[in-house]
Design an enzyme around this catalytic site. Structure first.
Site, mmCIF file in Angstrom:
data_model
loop_
_atom_site.group_PDB
_atom_site.id
_atom_site.type_symbol
_atom_site.label_atom_id
_atom_site.label_comp_id
_atom_site.label_asym_id
_atom_site.label_seq_id
_atom_site.Cartn_x
_atom_site.Cartn_y
_atom_site.Cartn_z
ATOM 1 N N HIS A 365 24.101 79.414 -33.827
ATOM 2 C CA HIS A 365 25.219 79.576 -32.600
ATOM 3 C C HIS A 365 25.193 79.136 -31.144
ATOM 4 O O HIS A 365 26.448 79.560 -30.839
ATOM 5 C CB HIS A 365 25.784 81.177 -33.139
ATOM 6 C CG HIS A 365 25.597 81.866 -34.274
ATOM 7 N ND1 HIS A 365 27.109 81.935 -34.889
ATOM 8 C CD2 HIS A 365 25.059 82.252 -35.345
ATOM 9 C CE1 HIS A 365 27.669 82.132 -36.019
ATOM 10 N NE2 HIS A 365 25.957 82.278 -36.229
ATOM 11 N N LYS A 556 38.199 85.110 -23.305
ATOM 12 C CA LYS A 556 37.012 84.589 -24.435
ATOM 13 C C LYS A 556 36.059 84.923 -23.077
ATOM 14 O O LYS A 556 36.653 85.785 -22.172
ATOM 15 C CB LYS A 556 36.549 83.212 -23.838
ATOM 16 C CG LYS A 556 36.769 82.479 -23.189
ATOM 17 C CD LYS A 556 37.068 81.171 -23.134
ATOM 18 C CE LYS A 556 38.242 80.577 -24.750
ATOM 19 N NZ LYS A 556 37.974 80.032 -25.554
ATOM 20 N N ARG A 557 34.795 85.778 -23.683
ATOM 21 C CA ARG A 557 34.154 85.822 -22.688
ATOM 22 C C ARG A 557 33.670 85.219 -21.584
ATOM 23 O O ARG A 557 34.228 84.381 -21.522
ATOM 24 C CB ARG A 557 32.426 86.049 -23.267
ATOM 25 C CG ARG A 557 32.066 87.356 -24.082
ATOM 26 C CD ARG A 557 32.253 88.718 -24.018
ATOM 27 N NE ARG A 557 30.883 88.600 -22.542
ATOM 28 C CZ ARG A 557 30.634 89.373 -23.812
ATOM 29 N NH1 ARG A 557 30.049 90.312 -24.071
ATOM 30 N NH2 ARG A 557 29.553 90.019 -22.463
ATOM 31 N N LYS A 562 32.304 77.884 -19.953
ATOM 32 C CA LYS A 562 33.802 77.959 -20.556
ATOM 33 C C LYS A 562 34.699 77.261 -19.636
ATOM 34 O O LYS A 562 35.963 77.517 -19.921
ATOM 35 C CB LYS A 562 33.966 80.007 -21.292
ATOM 36 C CG LYS A 562 32.579 80.334 -22.501
ATOM 37 C CD LYS A 562 33.795 81.484 -23.536
ATOM 38 C CE LYS A 562 32.936 82.111 -23.748
ATOM 39 N NZ LYS A 562 32.424 81.613 -25.515
ATOM 40 N N THR A 666 36.513 79.982 -32.032
ATOM 41 C CA THR A 666 37.206 80.661 -33.734
ATOM 42 C C THR A 666 38.637 81.645 -32.244
ATOM 43 O O THR A 666 39.456 81.563 -33.175
ATOM 44 C CB THR A 666 35.930 82.226 -34.170
ATOM 45 O OG1 THR A 666 35.293 82.608 -32.951
ATOM 46 C CG2 THR A 666 35.482 81.334 -34.736
ATOM 47 N N LYS A 670 42.149 80.941 -34.366
ATOM 48 C CA LYS A 670 43.344 81.621 -34.314
ATOM 49 C C LYS A 670 44.359 81.324 -33.441
ATOM 50 O O LYS A 670 45.652 81.971 -34.278
ATOM 51 C CB LYS A 670 42.434 82.619 -33.996
ATOM 52 C CG LYS A 670 41.973 83.451 -34.412
ATOM 53 C CD LYS A 670 40.868 85.248 -33.314
ATOM 54 C CE LYS A 670 39.126 85.128 -34.937
ATOM 55 N NZ LYS A 670 38.631 85.814 -33.791
HETATM 56 C C1 NBG Z 1 29.183 82.160 -29.835
HETATM 57 C C2 NBG Z 1 29.341 80.712 -29.855
HETATM 58 C C3 NBG Z 1 30.786 80.788 -30.097
HETATM 59 C C4 NBG Z 1 31.107 80.276 -31.810
HETATM 60 C C5 NBG Z 1 29.989 81.915 -32.649
HETATM 61 C C6 NBG Z 1 30.255 82.359 -33.727
HETATM 62 C C7 NBG Z 1 26.866 82.835 -29.488
HETATM 63 C C8 NBG Z 1 25.089 82.353 -29.788
HETATM 64 N N1 NBG Z 1 27.318 82.185 -30.122
HETATM 65 O O1 NBG Z 1 30.600 78.623 -29.587
HETATM 66 O O2 NBG Z 1 29.601 80.582 -28.564
HETATM 67 O O3 NBG Z 1 31.991 80.340 -31.903
HETATM 68 O O4 NBG Z 1 28.562 82.003 -31.835
HETATM 69 O O5 NBG Z 1 30.214 80.660 -34.269
HETATM 70 O O6 NBG Z 1 27.840 84.231 -29.315
#
Ligand code: NBG
Length: 818
Positions: A365, A556-557, A562, A666, A670
């Site tokens: 991920h 988002k975080r 980002k 994701t 949405k």
């Molecule tokens: C996160 C990514 C996102 C991705 C999500 C779900 C982690 C390690 N990865 O881009 O930063 O959408 O995983 O796949 O949290």
């Protein structure tokens, strides 16, 4: 279990029967009379009424599974960010109307009860929410499956702002009781840690290894039901909670120290105490490794001993299961299965390895090097000595294979070793997963390609057949049907019911983009949703926004890659141009900039960025000369529940990571599905969103991944952008001057501006001009509301691909049935 002991028929409900059961739960579940019942009593009673209904179907599903013995999937994930359960379960069971009517008759407000629920925040962000979407889709797609994870007592921290700065508080999500879980202490599993490994020989003289751990923890399973959407299937999510083992207590107790025994008990229970709040930057803490081993050891044993029939021949394990590893967090399951087979069942290494390599598959991920988990050999060897031996042996045999394939290529061997030598000897979990897994997948096309070409290129060369892609998806149940009832009703009216489980059918909306009446109604829905969102943050956070302004959302975080800082530079630049007279107020599009973001508690730069966003927001929101045209809304503690009202209200979706850094995203999906247009870089799944919705309905800007790499290689000098772009300079200077911090130029203000000008690790400055230009295209498009709505409708119509149902079908075709 004897099947005849099961309830004979599924309960069906009428308003009367529902009311009866609800009242029974109030009286006998909560032990109160209805007129004395608190809101929480009523919430719990309602939840249990729905739970009983689900249970019938759950038992039925389990019986069918035992009878049919089909191949299943175990989704192993350290995080499941579920969100509230009650509404979702009412939706899945189609009990919503009956429940509402029944409560109406009793003078109880269903919505109020739903809002009582504290969401289980057992995840950090995208990765955990993806796992929750996947279990929803597995059930809806009728896949026999089980989710395995950890029942953290405290989920992701609650965020507050104090003077604009983030303060973390524990998330006591179990405070009022959790009606959705079913604990089974009688099925507890014992897990060892520490100790030694000894050699021993059996009668035939064969050599074996035996691990004697020096402490143990008990894992108690908590079952959660995961209903498919109105299809009668209810799958299981099994989360493990750590308890002290009695034997362990007794040993210390007998040694004479009662307090030590109690303390030891707390230590054991610490394992499932709290979710680590690092999103994609793991800290390598011992307790985290304990958590990881704890839950996979419990899960493997549970599957092998409880889920499979008693006499099952484990040589046939690959016919029955794939363990899907959600990132590297559960990868310690690989040596654990080897240990089970070799040490506990007496298998030969080669047989165990053959089975192991067939049952695991690994999803990566990330692309950030600092996010790839490594465990120092010291730590791992101390906690799991036998596992470390096994990992060494896997590595030895693997490197032998590398040497055969690439004779004399010492450099390659060093690069590919599962054991890194620098800076400290460590186990590279992603490499272990890649070597052991039958398949390795990335989470968007671009991400999978970069995994093959860059992050894991040596492995892709050696095992090309292992590598594949499954683009992420999101569940349309929670993120459309539940969270956006008005849009859902409009869609259903236009194209009928089936789209909720067949999201590609949204395509049928395309012609309606050209229908003025449909567009009017679509705008009406957005406008209603904006008002609903405005109402929620007014009540929740005391934030006032205009329901007519464009809702521009970046949620988002908080992470440098980002680039919340790029969004901030855009806002400050607008403000600077207005206040300096360069931009007439009449030309400014009324906008609400919505931020939602938690920062990892130890991530200083991220926390400074939060403080700066809040400082800029305070100044702009208080400046009467703007006549309310610009607002910054940063509600604290962004979570799934808030997402459910924000996303349907959003007009513009900010997806502005540096190209090549966001694995997928994701949230981007949405937003598009709810009719927001995206301003975004060519990164992660943005690429696929743009390809599907079309360039005219997506605001692309900035460097793509090859451009980023080239600029990196040729030497990026951020200061030159600062020097050459006067708007950029003015914006940065304005921040540095203390304009937003009451004249204070010190502390975080100078460190943020200096780091952008001097280093700018994610090239926000290089993309600034392109971003501002893209925002001007946004405003021009927005000015023509008919054209904008047309684009919004097309975003909905063309985003059906991003259903997590499709992701699950891709996993089935490319990985689980392979
Ligand atoms: C996160 C990514 C996102 C991705 C999500 C779900 C982690 C390690 N990865 O881009 O930063 O959408 O995983 O796949 O949290």
């Amino acid at each position: 279990m004897n099947d005849t002991t099961a309830p004979s028929a599924a309960r069906e409900h009428t308003v009367e029967s529902f009311t009866r059961e609800f009242l029974r739960e109030v009286n006998f579940g909560q032990g109160v009379d209805l007129d004395r019942a608190s809101t929480n009593d009523k919430y719990l009673a309602l939840a249990r009424t729905v739970r009983a209904y689900l249970t019938t179907r759950w038992l039925e599903t389990l019986r069918t599974q035992r009878r049919e013995q089909k191949k299943a999937v175990a989704y192993m994930s350290a995080e499941f960010l579920l969100g509230r359960q009650l509404e979702n379960n009412l939706l899945a069971t189609d009990l919503g109307e009956i429940a509402r009517d029944s409560l109406d008759l009793l003078g109880i407000d269903l919505v109020e009860l739903c809002n009582t629920e504290i969401e289980p925040g057992l995840g950090n962000g995208g990765l955990g929410r993806l796992a929750a979407c996947f279990v929803d889709s597995l059930a809806t797609e009728n896949v026999p499956s089980i989710g395995y994870g950890i029942r953290y007592e405290y989920g992701i921290f609650r965020q507050r702002f104090e003077d604009g700065r983030q303060v973390e508080e524990p998330d006591e999500w179990l405070r009022l009781g959790s009606p959705w879980e079913m604990p089974h202490p009688e099925n507890a599993v014992k897990v060892g840690f520490g100790g030694r490994v000894e050699a021993w020989k059996d009668e035939s003289g064969r050599a074996h290894r035996r691990w004697s751990p020096d402490w143990h923890v008990t894992g108690v399973p908590y079952n959660y039901m995961v209903p498919g959407y109105r299809n009668g299937r209810v799958n299981t999510l099994r989360l493990w909670s750590a308890r002290a083992t009695q034997a362990f207590d007794l040993a210390i107790f007998n040694a004479g120290d009662y307090t030590d025994a109690v303390r030891a008990q707390t230590q054991a229970e610490n394992i499932s105490k709290v979710l680590y709040p690092e999103d994609s930057t793991p800290q390598g803490k011992e307790l985290r490794l304990q958590q990881q081993y704890f839950f996979v050891a419990c899960s493997l044993r549970d599957f092998v001993e409880k889920v499979l029939p008693e006499d099952f021949d484990l040589h046939r394990l690959p016919e029955r299961i794939t363990f899907q590893l959600n990132d590297t967090h559960p990868v310690i399951a690989v040596p654990e299965l080897m240990r089970l087979l070799i040490d506990e069942r007496g298998w030969e290494w080669a047989d165990a390895w053959a089975v192991t390599q067939k049952v695991f598959a690994y999803t990566c991920h990330t692309l950030l090097p600092e996010a790839l988990e490594v465990w120092p050999v010291d730590l791992l060897g101390r906690l799991l000595p036998r596992h470390l031996e096994i990992i060494y042996r896997i590595n030895e045999e693997f490197l032998e294979q590398v040497r055969e394939a690439f004779p004399g290529d010492m450099l390659r061997e060093r690069h590919m070793s599962i054991i890194a030598e620098e800076p400290v000897r460590s186990v590279r979990m992603a490499y272990l997963a890649t070597v052991a897994g039958a398949k390795v997948n990335g989470v968007a096309e671009l991400h999978s390609q970069l995994l093959r070409d860059k992050v894991l290129s040596d492995f892709a060369e050696m095992f090309p057949h292992k590598f594949t892609n499954v683009t992420n998806g999101v569940t349309p149940r929670r993120f459309m049907a539940l969270s956006n009832p008005r849009l859902s009703a409009l869609i259903t009216e236009a194209i009928g019911e089936g789209w909720v489980t067949d999201l590609e059918r949204l395509r049928e909306l395309e012609p309606l983009a050209d229908d003025a009446e449909f567009r009017r109604r679509f705008r009406e829905v957005k406008s209603h949703n904006r008002a609903r969102f405005a109402g929620v943050i007014a009540e929740r956070d005391g934030i006032e926004i205009s329901p007519d302004a464009m809702v521009d959302a970046m949620v988002k975080r908080l992470h440098e890659y980002k680039r919340q800082s790029l969004k901030l530079l855009h806002i400050v630049s607008l403000y600077e141009r207005i206040t300096s007279g360069a931009l007439p107020l009449a030309d400014v599009t009324p906008r609400t900039f919505v931020f939602g973001a938690k920062a990892a508690p130890g991530y200083v730069r991220a926390k400074e960025t939060i403080a700066l966003i809040n400082a800029v927001g305070r100044t702009i929101n208080a400046d009467a000369s703007l006549e309310g045209r610009l607002k910054v809304a940063f509600p604290a503690n962004y979570n799934v529940t808030l997402a459910e009202t924000l996303i349907p209200a959003a007009d513009l979706s900010e997806q502005i990571s540096q190209a090549g850094k966001e694995a997928s995203g994701t949230g981007n999906m949405k937003f598009a599905l709810n009719g927001a247009l995206t301003v975004g870089t060519d990164d992660g799944a943005n690429v696929e969103i743009r390809q599907l919705v079309g360039d005219d309905h997506f605001f692309l800007f900035g460097m793509d991944e090859p451009a980023v790499s080239d600029l990196q290689a040729s030497g990026y000098r951020s200061a030159s952008y600062y020097e050459q772009d006067k708007d950029l300079r003015a914006a940065l200077d304005m921040i540095a001057s203390g304009a937003f911090t009451g004249g204070d130029r010190g502390s975080f203000v100078s460190s943020i501006t200096a780091s952008l000008i001097e280093r700018d690790r994610f090239m926000a400055l290089a993309d600034f001009r392109a971003y501002v230009d893209a925002q001007e295209r946004v405003e021009a498009h927005w000015a023509d509301q008919e054209a904008w709505t047309r684009s919004a409708v097309l975003n909905v119509a063309r985003s059906g691909y991003f259903s997590s149902d499709r992701s699950i079908r891709d996993y089935l075709a490319r990985i689980w049935n392979a």
